[in-house]
Design an enzyme around this catalytic site. Structure first.
Site, PDB file in Angstrom:
ATOM      1  N   SER A 144       0.850  -1.186   0.000  1.00  0.00           N
ATOM      2  CA  SER A 144       0.000   0.000   0.000  1.00  0.00           C
ATOM      3  C   SER A 144       0.885   1.236   0.000  1.00  0.00           C
ATOM      4  O   SER A 144       2.056   1.188   0.402  1.00  0.00           O
ATOM      5  CB  SER A 144      -0.889   0.008   1.245  1.00  0.00           C
ATOM      6  OG  SER A 144      -1.526   1.261   1.420  1.00  0.00           O
ATOM      7  N   TYR A 157      -1.766  -1.044  10.222  1.00  0.00           N
ATOM      8  CA  TYR A 157      -1.867  -1.283   8.778  1.00  0.00           C
ATOM      9  C   TYR A 157      -0.614  -0.787   8.065  1.00  0.00           C
ATOM     10  O   TYR A 157      -0.053  -1.490   7.210  1.00  0.00           O
ATOM     11  CB  TYR A 157      -3.108  -0.570   8.245  1.00  0.00           C
ATOM     12  CG  TYR A 157      -3.389  -0.789   6.780  1.00  0.00           C
ATOM     13  CD1 TYR A 157      -4.035  -1.939   6.342  1.00  0.00           C
ATOM     14  CD2 TYR A 157      -3.026   0.157   5.826  1.00  0.00           C
ATOM     15  CE1 TYR A 157      -4.314  -2.140   4.991  1.00  0.00           C
ATOM     16  CE2 TYR A 157      -3.295  -0.032   4.479  1.00  0.00           C
ATOM     17  CZ  TYR A 157      -3.940  -1.182   4.072  1.00  0.00           C
ATOM     18  OH  TYR A 157      -4.207  -1.371   2.734  1.00  0.00           O
TER      19      TYR A 157
END
Length: 268
Positions: A144, A157
Site C-alpha cells: 500500500s 496497517y
C-alpha cells in the site's frame, strides 16, 4: 498484448471483491485457470459464479490469518486443476485496528498483522515450493501507499504493509535464481469495499454524504492524487496481471505504486 501465461494456474486471495476480483477477471481473460479464495463462503462462491463465463475458476473459503486456513487453501488449490499453481496474487487484507497509538493494544496490532502481513508469509511459504519445482513462478503481494507514507491513525496497517514491501524484496532475492519472480504493488485509495466502509464511517461521523466524505479525504489526506478521484480496481489489476506475465520477466523485487500520485516523495 499476449501475456504468455495461457494455461497457468493462479491462486488469488481476497478474491470475492475489489482488486482481487478484478485481477482474477484479467487473468481469466488470459486463459489462466484461477483458484479464488476469501473468508466468506457465500461471497467467494458468488464471485466465482460471476466469473465462470470467462474461463476456468474454482472457489474455496479460507481464513488466511491461521495456518489451518492456509492448509485448506493449499489442499484445494493443488487439486483444483490437477497441478501446482505457479502464480500467487495475495490481495487479501483488512484496515484493521485504528486510533491513537497509545490506545492500541497488542491484540489490536496482532489482528492486523495476522491478516495483512503473516497471511502473505503463509501463502508464499505454501506455494513457492511448487514454483521452484516448476522452475517458473510469479508472486504479487499487495502492499500500500501506507508502507511509505504514514497515516498515524492507521499505524498497524502501515507497519504491516511496510513489511509486505520488505517481504517481497527478500523473497525476490531468495528465489529469483529458481525462476520465481516476486513483486509488490502499492495501491492508494481505490474504490473497494474497504474504502467504501471507511467513507461510510466518515460520512456518518461528520453528518455528510458519501461523496463529500470522498472529496474531503482527497483534499485533506490524499492531496497528491492529481486526478482527484479514487482509483478503480481495474487500474491495479492491469498492473498485477502484467507482473504475473512473461512480459514482466525482468521485473522482480519491485515496489510498484499504483496510487495516482498520492505518495509525495520520489525515493520510494
Amino acid at each position: 498484448m499476449d501475456l504468455g501465461i495461457s494455461g497457468r494456474i493462479a491462486v488469488v486471495t481476497g478474491g470475492d471483491s475489489g482488486m482481487g476480483f478484478k485481477t482474477a477477471e484479467y487473468l481469466l481473460h488470459e486463459d489462466v485457470k484461477v483458484v479464488l479464495t476469501d473468508i466468506d463462503e457465500a461471497k467467494v462462491q458468488a464471485a466465482a459464479k460471476e466469473l465462470a463465463a470467462l474461463g476456468d475458476v474454482r472457489a474455496v473459503a479460507a481464513d488466511l490469518s491461521s495456518g489451518e486456513g492456509i492448509a485448506v487453501l493449499k489442499a484445494f488449490a493443488d487439486k483444483a486443476f490437477g497441478g501446482a499453481p505457479t502464480i500467487l496474487v495475495n490481495a487479501a487484507g483488512i484496515t484493521g485496528s485504528t486510533g491513537d497509538f497509545l490506545d492500541l493494544t497488542d491484540e489490536d496490532w496482532l489482528q492486523t498483522i495476522q491478516t495483512d502481513l503473516l497471511a502473505a508469509v503463509r501463502t508464499a511459504r505454501a506455494f513457492i515450493p511448487g514454483m521452484r519445482e516448476a522452475g517458473w513462478g510469479r508472486v504479487v503481494l499487495f502492499s500500500s501507499e501506507d508502507a511509505v507514507q504514514p497515516y498515524v491513525e492507521e499505524m498497524p496497517y502501515c507497519v504491516a504493509k511496510a513489511g509486505i514491501a520488505n517481504l517481497a524484496k527478500n523473497l525476490s532475492k531468495a528465489y529469483g535464481p529458481d525462476g520465481v519472480l516476486v513483486n509488490a504493488v502499492a495501491p492508494a485509495f481505490i474504490a473497494t469495499p474497504m474504502t467504501d466502509a471507511q467513507m461510510d464511517k466518515k460520512a456518518e461521523e461528520k453528518g455528510i454524504s458519501f461523496d463529500e466524505a470522498v472529496r474531503q479525504t482527497l483534499d485533506d489526506e490524499r492531496p497528491g492524487i492529481v486526478a482527484k478521484r479514487r482509483g478503480e480496481p481495474r487500474e491495479v489489476a492491469a498492473m498485477v496481471a502484467f507482473l504475473c506475465s512473461e512480459q514482466a520477466s525482468f521485473i522482480t523485487g519491485a515496489f510498484i505504486r499504483v496510487d495516482g500520485g498520492s505518495v509525495m516523495g520520489v525515493g520510494s
